[in-house]
Design a protein around this motif. Structure first.
Motif, short mmCIF file in Angstrom:
data_model
loop_
_atom_site.label_atom_id
_atom_site.label_comp_id
_atom_site.label_asym_id
_atom_site.label_seq_id
_atom_site.Cartn_x
_atom_site.Cartn_y
_atom_site.Cartn_z
N TRP A 154 44.23 88.70 78.73
CA TRP A 154 45.62 88.47 78.33
C TRP A 154 46.10 89.64 77.51
O TRP A 154 45.32 90.44 76.99
CB TRP A 154 45.74 87.17 77.53
CG TRP A 154 44.89 87.10 76.30
CD1 TRP A 154 43.54 86.92 76.23
CD2 TRP A 154 45.34 87.23 74.95
NE1 TRP A 154 43.12 86.92 74.92
CE2 TRP A 154 44.20 87.10 74.12
CE3 TRP A 154 46.59 87.43 74.36
CZ2 TRP A 154 44.29 87.17 72.73
CZ3 TRP A 154 46.67 87.49 72.98
CH2 TRP A 154 45.53 87.37 72.18
N ASP A 155 47.42 89.76 77.39
CA ASP A 155 48.05 90.89 76.72
C ASP A 155 48.13 90.60 75.22
O ASP A 155 49.02 89.88 74.76
CB ASP A 155 49.45 91.12 77.30
CG ASP A 155 50.05 92.44 76.85
OD1 ASP A 155 49.63 92.95 75.80
OD2 ASP A 155 50.96 92.94 77.55
N GLU A 156 47.20 91.13 74.46
CA GLU A 156 47.15 90.87 73.02
C GLU A 156 48.38 91.46 72.30
O GLU A 156 48.89 90.88 71.35
CB GLU A 156 45.87 91.45 72.43
CG GLU A 156 44.61 90.80 73.00
CD GLU A 156 43.35 91.32 72.33
OE1 GLU A 156 43.45 91.89 71.23
OE2 GLU A 156 42.25 91.16 72.91
N GLU A 157 48.83 92.64 72.76
CA GLU A 157 50.00 93.26 72.13
C GLU A 157 51.25 92.40 72.35
O GLU A 157 52.06 92.21 71.43
CB GLU A 157 50.22 94.66 72.71
CG GLU A 157 51.36 95.43 72.04
CD GLU A 157 51.49 96.84 72.57
OE1 GLU A 157 52.48 97.51 72.22
OE2 GLU A 157 50.61 97.28 73.34
N GLY B 93 51.26 89.17 72.84
CA GLY B 93 51.11 87.96 72.04
C GLY B 93 51.46 88.20 70.58
O GLY B 93 52.16 87.39 69.96
N SER B 94 51.03 89.32 70.03
CA SER B 94 51.34 89.63 68.64
C SER B 94 52.83 89.88 68.44
O SER B 94 53.43 89.40 67.47
CB SER B 94 50.54 90.87 68.21
OG SER B 94 50.86 91.22 66.88
N HIS C 266 59.24 85.42 67.08
CA HIS C 266 59.71 84.04 67.22
C HIS C 266 58.99 83.03 66.33
O HIS C 266 59.50 81.93 66.14
CB HIS C 266 59.55 83.60 68.68
CG HIS C 266 60.37 84.40 69.65
ND1 HIS C 266 61.71 84.18 69.88
CD2 HIS C 266 60.03 85.46 70.44
CE1 HIS C 266 62.17 85.04 70.78
NE2 HIS C 266 61.17 85.84 71.13
N CYS C 267 57.83 83.36 65.81
CA CYS C 267 57.03 82.34 65.10
C CYS C 267 56.77 82.68 63.64
O CYS C 267 56.62 81.77 62.81
CB CYS C 267 55.69 82.14 65.81
SG CYS C 267 55.82 81.93 67.60
N ALA C 268 56.67 83.97 63.33
CA ALA C 268 56.23 84.37 61.99
C ALA C 268 57.19 83.94 60.89
O ALA C 268 56.77 83.73 59.75
CB ALA C 268 56.01 85.89 61.95
N ALA C 269 58.48 83.80 61.20
CA ALA C 269 59.44 83.44 60.15
C ALA C 269 59.08 82.09 59.53
O ALA C 269 59.21 81.92 58.31
CB ALA C 269 60.85 83.38 60.74
N CYS C 270 58.65 81.14 60.33
CA CYS C 270 58.30 79.81 59.81
C CYS C 270 56.82 79.71 59.48
O CYS C 270 56.44 79.24 58.40
CB CYS C 270 58.69 78.73 60.81
SG CYS C 270 60.47 78.59 61.11
N VAL D 234 50.37 81.83 72.66
CA VAL D 234 49.42 80.73 72.45
C VAL D 234 48.01 81.28 72.26
O VAL D 234 47.27 80.86 71.37
CB VAL D 234 49.48 79.74 73.64
CG1 VAL D 234 48.28 78.80 73.61
CG2 VAL D 234 50.77 78.93 73.59
N ASN D 235 47.63 82.25 73.10
CA ASN D 235 46.31 82.85 72.95
C ASN D 235 46.20 83.62 71.62
O ASN D 235 45.13 83.66 71.01
CB ASN D 235 46.03 83.80 74.13
CG ASN D 235 45.82 83.03 75.42
OD1 ASN D 235 45.42 81.86 75.40
ND2 ASN D 235 46.08 83.67 76.55
N HIS D 236 47.32 84.24 71.20
CA HIS D 236 47.30 84.93 69.90
C HIS D 236 47.01 83.94 68.78
O HIS D 236 46.22 84.22 67.87
CB HIS D 236 48.65 85.61 69.67
CG HIS D 236 48.79 86.24 68.32
ND1 HIS D 236 48.20 87.45 67.98
CD2 HIS D 236 49.43 85.81 67.18
CE1 HIS D 236 48.48 87.76 66.72
NE2 HIS D 236 49.23 86.77 66.22
N GLU D 237 47.64 82.78 68.83
CA GLU D 237 47.42 81.77 67.78
C GLU D 237 46.03 81.16 67.86
O GLU D 237 45.45 80.80 66.84
CB GLU D 237 48.48 80.67 67.92
CG GLU D 237 49.90 81.16 67.65
CD GLU D 237 50.96 80.14 68.00
OE1 GLU D 237 52.15 80.39 67.73
OE2 GLU D 237 50.60 79.08 68.57
#
Length: 423
Positions: A313-316, A318-319, A325-329, A396-399
């Motif tokens: 999967w593409d780790e870059e 995902g990060s 979209h997710c880090a703010a919360c 999802v894979n990043h998390e």
């Protein structure tokens, strides 16, 4: 026409010349664009509270630090697609005393562009916390706080919800924080800032306007009933036709050619049942069976080994998707914000062997989750319409592989299979 002696003439020419150039170069083209720009397909008209919010936005000076114009440059791609005149078609003069559209485009980008902030930060809880004290959700933010958009109360009024301000930023007297009318209007406006897709279907409100037609419903009511009655009457007739058709066939059955076919079927199948039992004991059949199953067993042993190949999967991607979209919360550290947004590190849903709930939560959102004994009231927005299968699989894979998490990975095909199962 001597400007050296007639100063009134000189100043009149300068004054009216300036006004004329302003009309030709700036004002008339702006009015033409305003009156001839059609809303983008899928754009929603402003509601009353959103219209009040845009007034608060301008009055609080947000335009001094934020823009609402995405340029067709690679560096602006993070804020959305390039802006078009139709994006501002609903930004119209708010009153007769202000016969011009509010200047929301801005020219200074001290803070991020807000063109698509409603899709990027779609949580109202996050917006309230950010306005009350930006450092409560973005530790390094330089944005000033706007506490005057909130009231401090001892009891939360009916119909309102207290903002879950972290203890470090909450009022020291123990009072609760709720948004006032200006705060609610401003957040409603910010959440309305969503770029419609260029391929979205246009919003049509005509069906609701056509509702007055019910006045004529009584008359047409008789027509449909009369139309259904004939249909019901027509159904029985075809039912009779097949019977009549069957009778002639039965009468034709006696014909000699059909009898030979019917006779062999019943007589041959029941009686030969006994001989079939006699064939079962035949030894050759059972002797061959043990030899044939052996090869398939060997094939099955090799097939799973090939399927266990690690998922790439593409780790870059995902990060980057998580940051946007997710880090703010959930914060860059994956620790969330206490009592407001849950942590993703060691989250039982994120670390579960079965990723179904994890993927569906990202796709379709969730609200009212209880994680590790803590109930979070903030709604998790859905991302099915914003992110592709590849982006969701990557985030999802990043998390599932960050902050000490180690859980089975998912593929874009897994996401695609669950995408249609939302509400």
């Amino acid at each position: 026409m001597n400007f050296h002696k007639n100063h009134w003439l000189l100043f009149s020419v300068i004054c009216f010349g300036f006004i004329g150039l302003s009309l030709i170069v700036g004002i008339l083209p702006a009015i033409w664009v305003q009156n001839n720009s059609e809303p983008m397909p899928g754009a929603q008209p402003m509601t009353e509270i959103v219209q009040r919010g845009i007034d608060v936005y301008v009055a609080e000076g947000c335009v001094a630090c934020h823009t609402q114009q995405v340029r067709p440059l690679e560096m602006d791609a993070v804020w959305g697609r390039p802006s078009a005149p139709g994006d501002y078609a609903y930004v119209t003069p708010s009153s007769w005393w202000a016969p011009y559209a509010p200047a929301v485009l801005g020219s200074e980008r001290t803070g991020p562009d807000l063109t698509n902030v409603g899709a990027r930060q779609s949580s109202d809880v996050w917006q309230y916390m950010h306005l009350y004290n930006p450092r409560s959700v973005v530790p390094d933010s330089v944005m000033p706080a706007y506490p005057w958009l909130f009231d401090r109360v001892t009891t939360v009024p009916s119909g309102k919800t207290a903002v879950p301000v972290p203890a470090h930023f909450a009022p020291k007297d123990g009072s609760l924080v709720v948004p006032n009318e200006k705060g609610e209007a401003l957040v409603a406006y910010l959440l309305s800032l969503k770029q419609p897709s260029l391929t979205a279907a246009p919003v049509t409100l005509e069906p609701e306007a056509a509702e007055p037609a019910p006045a004529g419903e009584p008359e047409p009511a008789g027509e449909p009933q009369a139309a259904t009655e004939p249909e019901a009457a027509a159904e029985p007739e075809p039912a009779a036709e097949p019977q009549a058709a069957a009778e002639p066939e039965a009468s034709e059955a006696p014909a000699t050619p059909e009898q030979p076919e019917a006779a062999p079927a019943p007589a041959a199948t029941p009686e030969p049942a006994a001989p079939a039992a006699a064939e079962e004991p035949a030894a050759p059949v059972t002797a061959e069976e043990p030899t044939t199953p052996a090869p398939p067993a060997a094939e099955e042993a090799t097939t799973p080994a090939a399927e266990e190949a690690p998922i790439s999967w593409d780790e870059e991607l995902g990060s980057a998707t998580y940051t946007a979209h997710c880090a703010a919360c959930h914060q860059a550290t994956g620790q969330g914000i206490p009592n407001a947004f849950p942590p993703l590190a060691d989250d039982p849903v994120v670390t579960a062997d079965d990723p179904t709930e994890h993927v569906t939560t990202v796709l379709h959102g969730k609200q009212g989750s209880t994680i590790n004994g803590v109930t979070y009231g903030a709604a998790m927005p859905p991302f099915a319409a914003q992110l592709s299968d590849e982006e969701i699989a990557a985030v999802v894979n990043h998390e599932r592989t960050s902050w000490g998490n180690s859980a089975p990975l998912v593929t874009p095909a897994d996401v695609a299979a669950l995408r249609g199962g939302g509400q």
